[in-house]
Design an enzyme around this catalytic site. Structure first.
Site, PDB file in Angstrom:
ATOM      1  N   VAL A   1      20.155 -42.076 -65.054  1.00  0.00           N
ATOM      2  CA  VAL A   1      20.401 -43.103 -65.848  1.00  0.00           C
ATOM      3  C   VAL A   1      21.201 -43.491 -64.681  1.00  0.00           C
ATOM      4  CG1 VAL A   1      22.780 -42.998 -67.195  1.00  0.00           C
ATOM      5  CG2 VAL A   1      21.166 -41.470 -67.726  1.00  0.00           C
TER       6      VAL A   1
ATOM      7  N   VAL B   1      24.272 -36.630 -66.910  1.00  0.00           N
ATOM      8  CA  VAL B   1      23.650 -37.414 -66.565  1.00  0.00           C
ATOM      9  C   VAL B   1      24.340 -38.935 -66.325  1.00  0.00           C
ATOM     10  CG1 VAL B   1      21.523 -38.543 -65.389  1.00  0.00           C
ATOM     11  CG2 VAL B   1      22.011 -36.080 -66.151  1.00  0.00           C
TER      12      VAL B   1
ATOM     13  N   ALA C   1      24.561 -44.394 -60.356  1.00  0.00           N
ATOM     14  CA  ALA C   1      23.682 -43.610 -61.048  1.00  0.00           C
ATOM     15  C   ALA C   1      23.642 -41.682 -60.591  1.00  0.00           C
ATOM     16  CB  ALA C   1      21.952 -44.442 -60.311  1.00  0.00           C
ATOM     17  N   LYS C   2      22.432 -41.790 -61.616  1.00  0.00           N
ATOM     18  CA  LYS C   2      22.050 -39.493 -60.877  1.00  0.00           C
ATOM     19  C   LYS C   2      21.385 -39.566 -62.528  1.00  0.00           C
ATOM     20  CE  LYS C   2      25.458 -37.160 -59.517  1.00  0.00           C
ATOM     21  NZ  LYS C   2      25.685 -36.563 -58.280  1.00  0.00           N
ATOM     22  N   GLY C   3      20.728 -38.354 -61.481  1.00  0.00           N
ATOM     23  CA  GLY C   3      19.610 -38.112 -62.587  1.00  0.00           C
ATOM     24  C   GLY C   3      19.532 -36.389 -62.676  1.00  0.00           C
TER      25      GLY C   3
END
Ligand code: NAD
Length: 426
Positions: A65, A89, A110-112
């Site tokens: 995301v 996320v 962002a993150k995943g």
């Protein structure tokens, strides 16, 4: 003793929205900019097949995301955990935008992650899952566009596999220019000195500053830590050099205590031999979660998962300071209880920003083909995080609000200015 009720599965994205709304209302954030920052820009979900050691195929689901990139490339960790889901996320990606803005580094958020329990897979399977996930993400990540890093259950080794897979997808001439597609790499593979300990180092720098300001003698202090992975173990080992005493610790395998003190280096050496777990450590007694949370100490360092300090658990804490090593360990109800009880909180978006800051240093070193000494990394980290600390503290004082809300306001004000300068296309 009354048992803590089983944890309700709370949606942390709702927590983010509550924190965001509280701050944006108080600062009167421009309504249009609020709409933008309340929304994630891109959400990528991938399903991909991986061959297991037994020759069977398993399908995995992964996410990335990208919340916002107005300040620079998207930046944020990758998490491997069975609880990973799109809302988690989204929340973690939003916090990254806020964190990078407070730390004044030119990154967005962002993150995943991948929804699976990595402890159930062999090293070879983990490598294939990681490489196939990287392939599935393809050009949605990139050294000038979106730069992943380690988070829960991911490591420098996993970053090295991502780098190696990413460069295989590039034309040969481009490959040497891609080292900075991930940060938190092993030092030999282009990582920065000091990155592995950076989040813990940042936590300790903020605690030291808080202690100095409050005329609080860390040498006579005690602390308890939840989570003994990257952040928890490094924070604990660095607190030792401040003279502070670890009296209880908890991880996914259980909790332990020793009122006379637990040597964090010795506990770390023990955990290294036990798959990273602390249960069974012979120089401490096993305790249950509630006894752990009730342990009287000066400082509590949550460094595990989110939603640990809630309406059920905040009343149990017997500490003066919560220094949030983890992301989102305190929910809004927990926050209110801590405030009423006079327990100060150094919020996650400030306290654990050392990892993001040194990731920025690693990215810069890779771009410039430089290699900084540890002292340089540490002193630059200290300067950045302490500057952020005072921005948050002063904003809290000015607006007579809590530090978490103040931290959001510092970040949102910066983002608001950039949007106003640049305008909205078309
Ligand atoms: P990690 O995987 O290295 O360690 C996680 C630790 O939490 C382990 O010790 C695990 O046993 C423990 N844990 C898991 N579930 C638990 C439970 N239910 N109760 C108690 N302990 C439990 O992960 P990490 O990188 O140290 O990340 C920890 C936290 O810090 C996360 O919230 C992460 O998002 C945040 N964080 C990490 C970094 C980083 O650089 N790694 C940076 C900023 C924030």
């Amino acid at each position: 003793m009354k048992k803590i009720p089983p944890q309700k599965r709370k949606n942390i994205y709702e927590n983010v929205n509550k924190q965001f709304n509280k701050a944006s209302d108080l600062m009167k954030l421009d309504a249009n900019i609020k709409k933008i920052l309340n929304t994630t820009l891109n959400e990528i979900t991938v399903h991909f097949p991986v061959r297991m050691d037994n020759d069977q195929i398993e399908i995995f689901t992964g996410y990335r995301v990208q919340h916002n990139n107005v300040l620079g490339p998207f930046k944020g960790g990758l998490r491997y955990h069975q609880s990973v889901n799109i809302d988690e996320v989204r929340a973690l990606a939003s916090w990254m935008t806020i964190k990078c803005a407070i730390a004044d580094i030119p990154f967005g958020g962002a993150k995943g992650g991948i929804k699976f329990n990595p402890s159930k897979y062999s090293k070879n399977e983990l490598e294939r899952v990681t490489r196939r996930f990287t392939f599935a993400l393809g050009s949605t990540i990139g050294p000038e566009y979106d730069i992943p890093a380690p988070d829960v259950n991911t490591s420098p080794q996993i970053m090295a596999w991502i780098l190696d897979t990413y460069i295989q997808m590039m034309p040969p001439l481009e490959r040497k220019r891609c080292l900075h597609v991930v940060t938190g790499k092993p030092v030999e593979a282009g990582g920065s000195l000091g990155r592995n300990k950076a989040t813990g180092q940042g936590v300790v720098f903020t605690i030291e500053e808080w202690a100095k300001e409050n005329k609080f003698d860390l040498k006579k202090s005690t602390y308890i830590v939840q989570g003994f992975g990257n952040v928890g173990s490094w924070t604990s080992r660095l607190m030792k050099s401040c003279g502070s005493k670890l009296t209880a610790a908890e991880d996914v395998s259980g909790a332990i205590t020793n009122p006379k003190g637990i040597d964090p280096d010795d506990l770390f050496a023990y955990a290294q031999k036990k798959n990273g777990l602390i249960a069974g450590y012979p120089k401490a007694d096993a305790i249950d979660k509630e006894v752990f949370l009730r342990t009287k100490a000066d400082i509590f360092i949550p460094a595990a998962l989110e939603n640990q300090i809630t309406s059920e658990t905040a009343p149990l804490l017997n500490v003066k300071l919560v220094a949030e090593g983890a992301n989102g360990p305190t929910d809004p109800e927990g926050d209110m209880i801590l405030k009423k009880r006079g327990i100060h909180v150094i919020p996650d978006v400030l306290c654990n920003s050392g990892g993001a800051i040194v990731s920025y240093f690693e990215w810069l070193q890779n771009k410039r083909s430089e290699f900084w000494e540890l002292e340089e990394v540490d002193s630059k980290l200290r300067k950045k995080i302490i500057t952020a600390y005072y921005k948050v503290k002063n904003k809290a004082k000015e607006l007579k609000t809590d530090w978490r809300t103040a931290a959001y306001i510092v970040a949102l004000s910066r983002l608001e200015i950039v949007y106003k300068d640049r305008g909205i296309f078309p």
